[in-house]
Design a protein around this motif. Structure first.
Motif, PDB file in Angstrom:
ATOM      1  N   ALA A 284       0.868  -1.177   0.000  1.00  0.00           N
ATOM      2  CA  ALA A 284       0.000   0.000   0.000  1.00  0.00           C
ATOM      3  C   ALA A 284       0.904   1.226   0.000  1.00  0.00           C
ATOM      4  O   ALA A 284       1.998   1.192   0.569  1.00  0.00           O
ATOM      5  N   VAL A 285       0.449   2.319  -0.621  1.00  0.00           N
ATOM      6  CA  VAL A 285       1.314   3.491  -0.774  1.00  0.00           C
ATOM      7  C   VAL A 285       1.379   4.368   0.465  1.00  0.00           C
ATOM      8  O   VAL A 285       2.346   5.117   0.643  1.00  0.00           O
ATOM      9  N   THR A 286       0.366   4.319   1.323  1.00  0.00           N
ATOM     10  CA  THR A 286       0.356   5.112   2.554  1.00  0.00           C
ATOM     11  C   THR A 286      -0.219   4.264   3.686  1.00  0.00           C
ATOM     12  O   THR A 286      -0.918   3.269   3.433  1.00  0.00           O
ATOM     13  N   PRO A 287       0.024   4.646   4.938  1.00  0.00           N
ATOM     14  CA  PRO A 287      -0.600   3.932   6.060  1.00  0.00           C
ATOM     15  C   PRO A 287      -2.127   3.986   5.999  1.00  0.00           C
ATOM     16  O   PRO A 287      -2.802   3.045   6.414  1.00  0.00           O
ATOM     17  N   PHE A 288      -2.674   5.083   5.477  1.00  0.00           N
ATOM     18  CA  PHE A 288      -4.124   5.212   5.347  1.00  0.00           C
ATOM     19  C   PHE A 288      -4.665   4.200   4.336  1.00  0.00           C
ATOM     20  O   PHE A 288      -5.694   3.562   4.552  1.00  0.00           O
ATOM     21  N   ALA A 289      -3.943   4.051   3.223  1.00  0.00           N
ATOM     22  CA  ALA A 289      -4.340   3.081   2.201  1.00  0.00           C
ATOM     23  C   ALA A 289      -4.205   1.661   2.743  1.00  0.00           C
ATOM     24  O   ALA A 289      -5.033   0.787   2.444  1.00  0.00           O
ATOM     25  N   ALA A 290      -3.171   1.426   3.556  1.00  0.00           N
ATOM     26  CA  ALA A 290      -2.965   0.098   4.147  1.00  0.00           C
ATOM     27  C   ALA A 290      -4.114  -0.257   5.089  1.00  0.00           C
ATOM     28  O   ALA A 290      -4.604  -1.392   5.085  1.00  0.00           O
ATOM     29  N   ARG A 291      -4.552   0.711   5.898  1.00  0.00           N
ATOM     30  CA  ARG A 291      -5.671   0.457   6.811  1.00  0.00           C
ATOM     31  C   ARG A 291      -6.932   0.095   6.029  1.00  0.00           C
ATOM     32  O   ARG A 291      -7.645  -0.845   6.363  1.00  0.00           O
ATOM     33  N   GLN A 292      -7.206   0.846   4.976  1.00  0.00           N
ATOM     34  CA  GLN A 292      -8.393   0.585   4.153  1.00  0.00           C
ATOM     35  C   GLN A 292      -8.297  -0.780   3.470  1.00  0.00           C
ATOM     36  O   GLN A 292      -9.288  -1.518   3.391  1.00  0.00           O
ATOM     37  N   PHE A 293      -7.099  -1.120   3.000  1.00  0.00           N
ATOM     38  CA  PHE A 293      -6.863  -2.390   2.315  1.00  0.00           C
ATOM     39  C   PHE A 293      -7.164  -3.571   3.239  1.00  0.00           C
ATOM     40  O   PHE A 293      -7.813  -4.542   2.844  1.00  0.00           O
TER      41      PHE A 293
ATOM     42  N   ILE B 178       2.112 -13.213   5.796  1.00  0.00           N
ATOM     43  CA  ILE B 178       1.115 -12.222   5.378  1.00  0.00           C
ATOM     44  C   ILE B 178       1.085 -12.186   3.862  1.00  0.00           C
ATOM     45  O   ILE B 178       2.134 -12.118   3.211  1.00  0.00           O
ATOM     46  N   GLU B 179      -0.111 -12.254   3.288  1.00  0.00           N
ATOM     47  CA  GLU B 179      -0.202 -12.200   1.825  1.00  0.00           C
ATOM     48  C   GLU B 179      -1.497 -11.547   1.372  1.00  0.00           C
ATOM     49  O   GLU B 179      -2.472 -11.458   2.126  1.00  0.00           O
ATOM     50  N   VAL B 180      -1.474 -11.094   0.137  1.00  0.00           N
ATOM     51  CA  VAL B 180      -2.653 -10.506  -0.481  1.00  0.00           C
ATOM     52  C   VAL B 180      -3.515 -11.626  -1.037  1.00  0.00           C
ATOM     53  O   VAL B 180      -2.996 -12.581  -1.627  1.00  0.00           O
ATOM     54  N   LYS B 181      -4.824 -11.533  -0.832  1.00  0.00           N
ATOM     55  CA  LYS B 181      -5.752 -12.526  -1.389  1.00  0.00           C
ATOM     56  C   LYS B 181      -5.559 -12.632  -2.901  1.00  0.00           C
ATOM     57  O   LYS B 181      -5.304 -11.628  -3.564  1.00  0.00           O
ATOM     58  N   GLU B 182      -5.704 -13.842  -3.416  1.00  0.00           N
ATOM     59  CA  GLU B 182      -5.476 -14.081  -4.844  1.00  0.00           C
ATOM     60  C   GLU B 182      -6.304 -13.144  -5.721  1.00  0.00           C
ATOM     61  O   GLU B 182      -5.804 -12.576  -6.701  1.00  0.00           O
ATOM     62  N   LYS B 183      -7.573 -12.949  -5.369  1.00  0.00           N
ATOM     63  CA  LYS B 183      -8.469 -12.109  -6.172  1.00  0.00           C
ATOM     64  C   LYS B 183      -8.087 -10.627  -6.116  1.00  0.00           C
ATOM     65  O   LYS B 183      -8.530  -9.845  -6.957  1.00  0.00           O
ATOM     66  N   SER B 184      -7.289 -10.263  -5.122  1.00  0.00           N
ATOM     67  CA  SER B 184      -6.949  -8.848  -4.929  1.00  0.00           C
ATOM     68  C   SER B 184      -5.598  -8.465  -5.522  1.00  0.00           C
ATOM     69  O   SER B 184      -5.226  -7.294  -5.508  1.00  0.00           O
ATOM     70  N   LYS B 185      -4.863  -9.444  -6.039  1.00  0.00           N
ATOM     71  CA  LYS B 185      -3.496  -9.182  -6.489  1.00  0.00           C
ATOM     72  C   LYS B 185      -3.410  -8.339  -7.763  1.00  0.00           C
ATOM     73  O   LYS B 185      -2.339  -7.824  -8.081  1.00  0.00           O
ATOM     74  N   GLN B 186      -4.508  -8.207  -8.479  1.00  0.00           N
ATOM     75  CA  GLN B 186      -4.498  -7.399  -9.697  1.00  0.00           C
ATOM     76  C   GLN B 186      -5.094  -6.015  -9.498  1.00  0.00           C
ATOM     77  O   GLN B 186      -5.276  -5.262 -10.463  1.00  0.00           O
ATOM     78  N   LEU B 187      -5.379  -5.652  -8.252  1.00  0.00           N
ATOM     79  CA  LEU B 187      -5.907  -4.314  -7.976  1.00  0.00           C
ATOM     80  C   LEU B 187      -4.850  -3.267  -8.318  1.00  0.00           C
ATOM     81  O   LEU B 187      -3.671  -3.416  -7.981  1.00  0.00           O
ATOM     82  N   ALA B 188      -5.269  -2.209  -8.988  1.00  0.00           N
ATOM     83  CA  ALA B 188      -4.334  -1.171  -9.436  1.00  0.00           C
ATOM     84  C   ALA B 188      -3.554  -0.567  -8.271  1.00  0.00           C
ATOM     85  O   ALA B 188      -2.356  -0.294  -8.388  1.00  0.00           O
ATOM     86  N   ALA B 189      -4.225  -0.369  -7.135  1.00  0.00           N
ATOM     87  CA  ALA B 189      -3.569   0.245  -5.974  1.00  0.00           C
ATOM     88  C   ALA B 189      -2.418  -0.612  -5.464  1.00  0.00           C
ATOM     89  O   ALA B 189      -1.362  -0.091  -5.069  1.00  0.00           O
ATOM     90  N   VAL B 190      -2.596  -1.938  -5.487  1.00  0.00           N
ATOM     91  CA  VAL B 190      -1.546  -2.849  -5.030  1.00  0.00           C
ATOM     92  C   VAL B 190      -0.389  -2.863  -6.017  1.00  0.00           C
ATOM     93  O   VAL B 190       0.787  -2.800  -5.619  1.00  0.00           O
ATOM     94  N   LEU B 191      -0.701  -2.946  -7.276  1.00  0.00           N
ATOM     95  CA  LEU B 191       0.340  -2.984  -8.309  1.00  0.00           C
ATOM     96  C   LEU B 191       1.177  -1.708  -8.284  1.00  0.00           C
ATOM     97  O   LEU B 191       2.401  -1.747  -8.408  1.00  0.00           O
ATOM     98  N   ASP B 192       0.524  -0.562  -8.091  1.00  0.00           N
ATOM     99  CA  ASP B 192       1.237   0.718  -8.020  1.00  0.00           C
ATOM    100  C   ASP B 192       2.168   0.748  -6.813  1.00  0.00           C
ATOM    101  O   ASP B 192       3.306   1.223  -6.898  1.00  0.00           O
ATOM    102  N   ALA B 193       1.680   0.234  -5.688  1.00  0.00           N
ATOM    103  CA  ALA B 193       2.474   0.244  -4.454  1.00  0.00           C
ATOM    104  C   ALA B 193       3.707  -0.642  -4.590  1.00  0.00           C
ATOM    105  O   ALA B 193       4.814  -0.254  -4.207  1.00  0.00           O
ATOM    106  N   VAL B 194       3.508  -1.835  -5.126  1.00  0.00           N
ATOM    107  CA  VAL B 194       4.614  -2.790  -5.275  1.00  0.00           C
ATOM    108  C   VAL B 194       5.699  -2.247  -6.202  1.00  0.00           C
ATOM    109  O   VAL B 194       6.901  -2.455  -5.968  1.00  0.00           O
TER     110      VAL B 194
END
Length: 205
Positions: free
Chosen positions: A106-115, A141-157
């Motif tokens: 996640a790009v910010t702590p706020f985005a991480a909380r929402q995620f 700790i891992e991202v759910k399989e269905k969530s791995k293609q979310l734009a917000a996650v890809l941008d953060a990584v």
């Protein structure tokens, strides 16, 4: 937009620091506090003011944690053996939303909380949607399989803004990592100086 999320745009200017080290910080344009009186000359801070500022910086950095919850972390840090200020940092860094942020999911702590809130995160294979959940040594700790293609996650990584600290292990492709050990204050990559010892002094008054 919640009050907590809305206030994040003012936190940097109120504290006078680029708290998360981001290029988008409003301090880059206006190096004074928010509001109509933000440009007034500041008086020399008192000891109380310095301690309060240290507390506000630490609370703000972790997504503007509420006072009641932050006080609970302090009380738990006091209860544990060892240095109270180091214990406080360890507890904050064990928060699931902080771990997600540190792992660059996640790009910010706020985005991480929402995620985390939205149920995108698994801990040891089980969905956890509580941002304040405290991760243990060795937890996966891992991202759910269905969530791995979310734009917000890809941008953060793919972001080059931050590095993953040594007390965490991360597989960027799999979006999976491990909490290896409890960090010390010196291990945590804060963009600004944090002074948890002053936070301890604040609550010890």
């Amino acid at each position: 937009m919640t009050k907590r999320a809305e206030s994040k745009y003012k936190i940097n200017r109120r504290l006078g620091v680029n708290l998360w080290g981001r290029a988008k910080s409003p301090l880059a344009k206006r190096e004074y506090g928010p509001g109509q009186h933000g440009q007034r000359r500041k008086n020399k801070p008192t000891d109380f003011g310095i301690q309060l500022m240290a507390k506000q910086k630490l609370k703000g950095y972790y997504g503007n944690i509420g006072e009641k919850q932050f006080r609970k972390y302090y009380d738990e840090a006091v209860r544990r053996k060892g240095d109270t200020s180091e214990n406080l940092i360890e507890l904050l860094e064990r928060r699931l939303d902080a771990v997600i942020y540190r792992m660059k999911l996640a790009v910010t702590p706020f985005a991480a909380r929402q995620f985390v809130n939205h149920g995108h995160v698994l801990v040891n294979g089980k969905r956890v949607n509580i941002p304040s959940y405290l991760v243990k040594d060795g937890d996966q700790i891992e991202v759910k399989e269905k969530s791995k293609q979310l734009a917000a996650v890809l941008d953060a990584v793919q972001s080059s803004e931050r590095d993953v600290p040594e007390y965490l292990e991360i597989d960027n492709r799999a979006m999976r990592g491990k909490f290896l050990r409890a960090p010390k204050l010196s291990d945590v990559p804060y963009p600004v100086q944090m002074e948890p010892n002053l936070v301890v002094e604040f609550y010890s008054r």
